[in-house]
Enzyme design. Structure first.
Site, PDB file in Angstrom:
ATOM      1  N   ASP A  43       0.817  -1.192  -0.047  1.00 47.27           N
ATOM      2  CA  ASP A  43       0.009   0.034  -0.025  1.00 47.27           C
ATOM      3  C   ASP A  43       0.772   1.223  -0.065  1.00 47.27           C
ATOM      4  OD1 ASP A  43      -2.223  -1.573   0.331  1.00 47.27           O
ATOM      5  OD2 ASP A  43      -1.750  -1.766   2.516  1.00 47.27           O
ATOM      6  N   LYS A  46       2.612   2.068  -5.006  1.00 51.04           N
ATOM      7  CA  LYS A  46       3.253   1.610  -6.313  1.00 51.04           C
ATOM      8  C   LYS A  46       2.602   2.088  -7.505  1.00 51.04           C
ATOM      9  CE  LYS A  46       3.360  -2.416  -4.642  1.00 51.04           C
ATOM     10  NZ  LYS A  46       2.702  -2.221  -3.480  1.00 51.04           N
ATOM     11  N   GLY A  70      -4.503  -4.036  -4.717  1.00 51.04           N
ATOM     12  CA  GLY A  70      -5.341  -2.975  -5.311  1.00 51.04           C
ATOM     13  C   GLY A  70      -4.228  -1.925  -5.417  1.00 51.04           C
ATOM     14  N   HIS A  71      -4.209  -1.367  -6.854  1.00 52.00           N
ATOM     15  CA  HIS A  71      -3.425  -0.148  -6.899  1.00 52.00           C
ATOM     16  C   HIS A  71      -4.274   0.940  -7.673  1.00 52.00           C
ATOM     17  CE1 HIS A  71       0.345  -2.631  -8.399  1.00 52.00           C
ATOM     18  NE2 HIS A  71       0.288  -2.391  -6.951  1.00 52.00           N
ATOM     19  N   GLN A 254       2.105  -5.828  -3.315  1.00 52.69           N
ATOM     20  CA  GLN A 254       2.120  -6.128  -1.803  1.00 52.69           C
ATOM     21  C   GLN A 254       3.629  -5.391  -1.615  1.00 52.69           C
ATOM     22  OE1 GLN A 254       0.911  -9.397  -2.959  1.00 52.69           O
ATOM     23  NE2 GLN A 254      -0.881  -8.631  -2.522  1.00 52.69           N
TER      24      GLN A 254
END
Length: 468
Positions: A43, A46, A70-71, A254
């Site tokens: 988180d 990235k 999730g991005h 991650q």
């Protein structure tokens, strides 16, 4: 691609031997490559960093994890939440690759593809899925959910999306790969056999309801037809791109401290989140990696259970969570917040071979009078900089803090490093010196434009057209 340059090099045949011969060496100009990893517990932002850099790369390849990662990317105020698909597809002319190290949920993948199509993103012809990636099926979710909620089990804090059980089947050599899913007879046989096994185990251990294999087969046979146009041998694609002079960026999922081998085990993910995972998860050789870029927040967060030495349990932690909008992009879960942990960052940089450090959410610290940073640990009263191998080893950690003065200035509209407040630069230089990696990028907000680059970073990677 231009033809390879050839040059003749004359060398001694043997020591003391007057005979000489010419060796024709072909100097092929390979494309630049970069691995972007999370330097903490995930988180870190990235997604934004891969997005802003992607205009300078022709291919972005995802190499680990599943749709639990999730991005969030914000472009001119428009938000995109990507779970499986690499951020590069948001850039015209940039191809996205889902590597063999990723576990693919076909239904989640197709849903994400459709959302991007609906948003006007050109997906078809720009996105490729490895034929060797393993597939997540409904019984993986059933097993994980039942197992995580079983009485007496230590909760890991998973997303219950079947990621771990899919990797378990992969390592147990009983998994289904994308190439296998495209073979309808093999798909049916695999589902029937797997459901017999999984239904029996889950019913016996957790009294869970069985899954209908016939219904599953028909749903996933239809999904396979829709996925087929995206499927390729992506190892061949990526190596050809690099050897052909194209630039490739490898996108991690991650963070380092969630890596299955090097993280805070057992409170980790099920895959290789470190830079080494880029090689395993895509099929490119280690010699093809040019540089490693580590992304870390100006403070620390983590989601779920597990050790967190610098965690804040007070109003300051709540304020950081609120200002930093620290809630999961996929799950919405509130993140635990704490001060920057430099022993952790040094360990992360060592494991990954990090050359460049990206500091995100710098603006979250704008209003603080002083900023504590953990520079070492005390473990059982003794000063140490080593990360404990056992999770219980963190129970006795006492962070040793250095307090740095805050800059008390809004940084969200600053776009040049030289215009940052003096105390902000002091903070960054301190982090740089203590961590052993050079600061290359600063992020002061979610949008592409809220990004600051150091001249050394831009020059080293030969970047152009940044911040658009």
């Amino acid at each position: 691609m231009a033809a390879p340059r050839a040059c003749a090099k004359v060398i001694d045949h043997l020591p003391g031997d007057p005979r000489k011969f010419a060796v024709l060496e072909y100097m092929v100009s390979k494309g630049k490559t970069a691995v972007v990893i999370g330097a903490q517990w995930g988180d870190e932002g990235k997604g934004k960093i891969v997005d802003v850099l992607s205009e300078n790369f022709r291919v972005v390849a995802r190499y680990a994890g599943g749709h639990n990662a999730g991005h969030t990317v914000t472009i001119s105020g428009k938000k995109f939440v990507l779970q499986l698909i690499p951020c590069g597809v948001l850039r015209p002319g940039c191809r996205g690759v889902i590597g063999n190290g990723v576990v693919l949920d076909p239904i989640a993948f197709l849903s994400e593809v459709q959302r991007l199509r609906d948003a006007g993103v050109q997906i078809d012809g720009n996105l490729f899925v490895s034929n060797r990636a393993h597939v997540i099926l409904p019984y993986h979710r059933m097993v994980e959910l039942a197992s995580e909620n079983a009485p007496g089990r230590v909760k890991i804090g998973t997303t219950s999306r079947g990621i771990g059980p899919s990797y378990e089947d992969k390592m147990g050599r009983r998994g289904l790969r994308v190439a296998d899913m495209l073979d309808s007879s093999l798909l049916r046989k695999h589902i029937e056999n797997a459901c017999k096994e999984k239904n029996t185990i889950v019913h016996a251990l957790f009294n869970a309801e069985p899954i209908d294999p016939d219904k599953m087969y028909h749903e996933y046979a239809q999904a396979a037809e829709k996925i087929a146009p995206f499927v390729a041998d992506t190892a061949v694609l990526l190596n050809a791109a690099i050897n052909g002079g194209e630039s490739v960026m490898f996108e991690g999922a991650q963070g380092t401290m969630l890596d299955i081998d090097h993280g805070t085990y057992p409170f980790v993910t099920s895959s290789s989140a470190t830079s080494g995972g880029a090689v395993i998860g895509t099929g490119v050789p280690p010699t093809s990696i040019s540089t490693v870029i580590g992304v870390g927040k100006a403070y620390c967060t983590r989601v779920g259970e597990g050790p967190f030495p610098t965690e804040l349990h007070d109003a300051t932690g709540d304020a950081i969570r609120k200002k930093g909008n620290e809630f999961g992009a996929v799950t919405g879960r509130p993140r635990r917040c704490g001060w920057l942990d430099l022993p952790l960052l040094r360990y992360s940089n060592m494991i990954n071979g990090t050359e460049w450090l990206v500091v995100t959410k710098l603006d979250v610290l704008d209003e603080l009078d002083e900023i504590p940073v953990a520079t070492s640990y005390k473990i059982n009263g003794k000063e140490s900089e080593e990360m404990p191998a056992q999770g219980c080893g963190y129970d006795t950690i006492e962070p040793v803090y250095t307090k740095l003065p805050g800059w008390k200035t809004d940084t969200t509209k600053i776009t040049e490093y030289d215009k940052l407040p003096a105390r902000t630069k002091e903070y960054l230089k301190f982090v740089e010196k203590q961590s052993g990696a050079k600061v290359g990028i600063l992020s002061t907000g979610p949008d592409r434009e809220q990004t600051i680059y150091t001249d050394a970073f831009v020059s080293s990677l030969g970047l152009k057209h940044l911040g658009k």
